[in-house]
Scaffold this motif. Structure first.
Motif, PDB file in Angstrom:
ATOM      1  N   GLU A  43     109.603   3.033  -3.147  1.00  0.00           N
ATOM      2  CA  GLU A  43     108.950   2.747  -1.875  1.00  0.00           C
ATOM      3  C   GLU A  43     107.518   2.232  -2.049  1.00  0.00           C
ATOM      4  OE1 GLU A  43     111.166   5.395   1.460  1.00  0.00           O
ATOM      5  OE2 GLU A  43     109.487   6.389   0.462  1.00  0.00           O
ATOM      6  N   ASP A  44     107.088   2.061  -3.288  1.00  0.00           N
ATOM      7  CA  ASP A  44     105.780   1.460  -3.556  1.00  0.00           C
ATOM      8  C   ASP A  44     105.900  -0.059  -3.554  1.00  0.00           C
ATOM      9  OD1 ASP A  44     104.895   4.020  -3.986  1.00  0.00           O
ATOM     10  OD2 ASP A  44     104.497   3.764  -6.128  1.00  0.00           O
ATOM     11  N   SER A  45     104.819  -0.729  -3.221  1.00  0.00           N
ATOM     12  CA  SER A  45     104.714  -2.176  -3.386  1.00  0.00           C
ATOM     13  C   SER A  45     103.319  -2.500  -3.899  1.00  0.00           C
ATOM     14  CB  SER A  45     104.953  -2.912  -2.065  1.00  0.00           C
ATOM     15  OG  SER A  45     106.276  -2.749  -1.613  1.00  0.00           O
ATOM     16  N   SER A 220      99.108   4.317  -6.774  1.00  0.00           N
ATOM     17  CA  SER A 220      99.734   5.200  -5.807  1.00  0.00           C
ATOM     18  C   SER A 220      99.592   6.646  -6.274  1.00  0.00           C
ATOM     19  CB  SER A 220     101.210   4.836  -5.626  1.00  0.00           C
ATOM     20  OG  SER A 220     101.934   5.012  -6.835  1.00  0.00           O
ATOM     21  N   ASP A 221      99.903   7.606  -5.397  1.00  0.00           N
ATOM     22  CA  ASP A 221      99.683   9.004  -5.749  1.00  0.00           C
ATOM     23  C   ASP A 221     100.612   9.493  -6.851  1.00  0.00           C
ATOM     24  OD1 ASP A 221     101.961   9.010  -4.120  1.00  0.00           O
ATOM     25  OD2 ASP A 221     101.447  10.879  -3.134  1.00  0.00           O
ATOM     26  N   PHE A 261     105.695   5.487  -9.117  1.00  0.00           N
ATOM     27  CA  PHE A 261     104.313   5.321  -9.569  1.00  0.00           C
ATOM     28  C   PHE A 261     104.025   3.843  -9.791  1.00  0.00           C
ATOM     29  CE2 PHE A 261     106.903   6.386 -13.266  1.00  0.00           C
ATOM     30  CZ  PHE A 261     106.542   5.449 -14.231  1.00  0.00           C
ATOM     31  N   SER A 262     102.878   3.416  -9.262  1.00  0.00           N
ATOM     32  CA  SER A 262     102.492   2.004  -9.292  1.00  0.00           C
ATOM     33  C   SER A 262     100.995   1.883  -9.526  1.00  0.00           C
ATOM     34  CB  SER A 262     102.843   1.314  -7.968  1.00  0.00           C
ATOM     35  OG  SER A 262     104.220   1.416  -7.701  1.00  0.00           O
ATOM     36  N   ALA A 263     100.609   0.817 -10.215  1.00  0.00           N
ATOM     37  CA  ALA A 263      99.184   0.620 -10.486  1.00  0.00           C
ATOM     38  C   ALA A 263      98.885  -0.843 -10.753  1.00  0.00           C
ATOM     39  CB  ALA A 263      98.750   1.459 -11.688  1.00  0.00           C
ATOM     40  N   LEU A 264      97.670  -1.232 -10.421  1.00  0.00           N
ATOM     41  CA  LEU A 264      97.095  -2.517 -10.793  1.00  0.00           C
ATOM     42  C   LEU A 264      95.846  -2.243 -11.616  1.00  0.00           C
ATOM     43  CD1 LEU A 264      97.347  -4.476  -7.419  1.00  0.00           C
ATOM     44  CD2 LEU A 264      98.668  -4.912  -9.477  1.00  0.00           C
TER      45      LEU A 264
END
Length: 286
Positions: A43-45, A220-221, A261-264
């Motif tokens: 559900e992350d983008s 994201s958290d 989990f997502s990151a830039l």
């Protein structure tokens, strides 16, 4: 947790503003977004773009959606699409802080309208943490509990403020920092796009100068649920950004993180970097 290298403990300056910065700082972006070992869908983008096809400029977003029937995935992708679209269309017409504020308000209203028009998506919402870099200055837009960090001089600073009930309790002196970080209600949001009639996004309106060697980290958290702040600092001290994100993925998976989990990771340098690196299994708009 250490990632097989040593570091010193230089303190971050009290303020990131008004630091000298030479012309022509380039932005290189490295991205990761994974479902994780527990969830069955992501559900992350995440999204990023270089306005005017110029790597001195950047707009980047991490969003974490919520809602049944995959509505969270819809909301987070809408937030990324809408924020990027508004900022790109109005890049030359508005100052960056005004651009972010207006983009957040319009994206929120569009998500509310979409949710109200579809019973399966009613009440869907999303966090959204974003950065604009323009003319060697950085601006942050934020709502929810995704986060923006700055690594400077080998020290980490959280730039965004968690819009959560537990963080409010901490700021009011009702609980300690340790209690905040391990509270069973730490993911209860006070603000998110799409979930309330109006929002008050956090906008860091006074652009602060970026410096060569700075690293910005939007996540994201799911990332900070798996990694402590010290872990994230150690991670960002790894010289190769691609390897840093590989370590992030391996650590989150090994710790059986319960969320996506997502990151830039955004590298600031004085020279053009190689093309951004991305991992598999992600919702990315570039």
């Amino acid at each position: 947790m250490k990632f097989l290298f040593s570091k010193n403990n230089n303190k971050l300056p009290d303020s990131t503003k008004n630091n000298p910065s030479s012309k022509g700082k380039f932005c290189a972006v490295y991205a990761i977004s994974e479902t994780g070992p527990v969830r069955d869908h992501n559900e992350d983008s995440i999204a990023f773009s270089f306005p005017e096809n110029n790597r001195h400029n950047l707009i980047a977003v991490v969003a974490d959606g919520m809602g049944g029937h995959n509505a969270g995935e819809v909301a987070s992708k809408m937030a990324c699409d809408l924020l990027l679209d508004y900022c790109l269309k109005n890049w030359k017409q508005q100052a960056p802080d005004k651009l972010l504020h207006k983009a957040y308000l319009e994206a929120h209203q569009t998500i509310v309208t979409a949710g109200n028009s579809n019973s399966e998506q009613k009440g869907m919402g999303t966090t959204a943490t974003s950065v604009i870099i323009h003319k060697n200055a950085c601006y942050i837009g934020h709502i929810g509990d995704s986060r923006a960090y700055l690594l400077r001089n080998d020290s980490l600073m959280q730039l965004s403020k968690d819009h959560t009930l537990v963080n409010q309790m901490y700021e009011n002196g009702e609980i300690t920092e340790k209690e905040r970080d391990h509270h069973p209600m730490k993911n209860v949001l006070l603000q998110a796009m799409g979930t309330t009639p109006t929002i008050q996004p956090q906008i860091l309106a006074d652009g602060w100068s970026i410096m060569e060697g700075d690293r910005l980290f939007l996540c994201s958290d799911g990332v900070y649920d798996a990694l402590s702040e010290e872990d994230i600092e150690d991670l960002l001290l790894i010289k190769r950004p691609e390897f840093a994100l590989e370590c992030l993925s391996a650590t989150a998976t090994a710790r059986n993180v319960s969320d996506n989990f997502s990151a830039l990771l955004i590298d600031i340098s004085s020279g053009v970097q190689s093309n951004p690196s991305m991992t598999k299994e992600q919702n990315i708009v570039q």
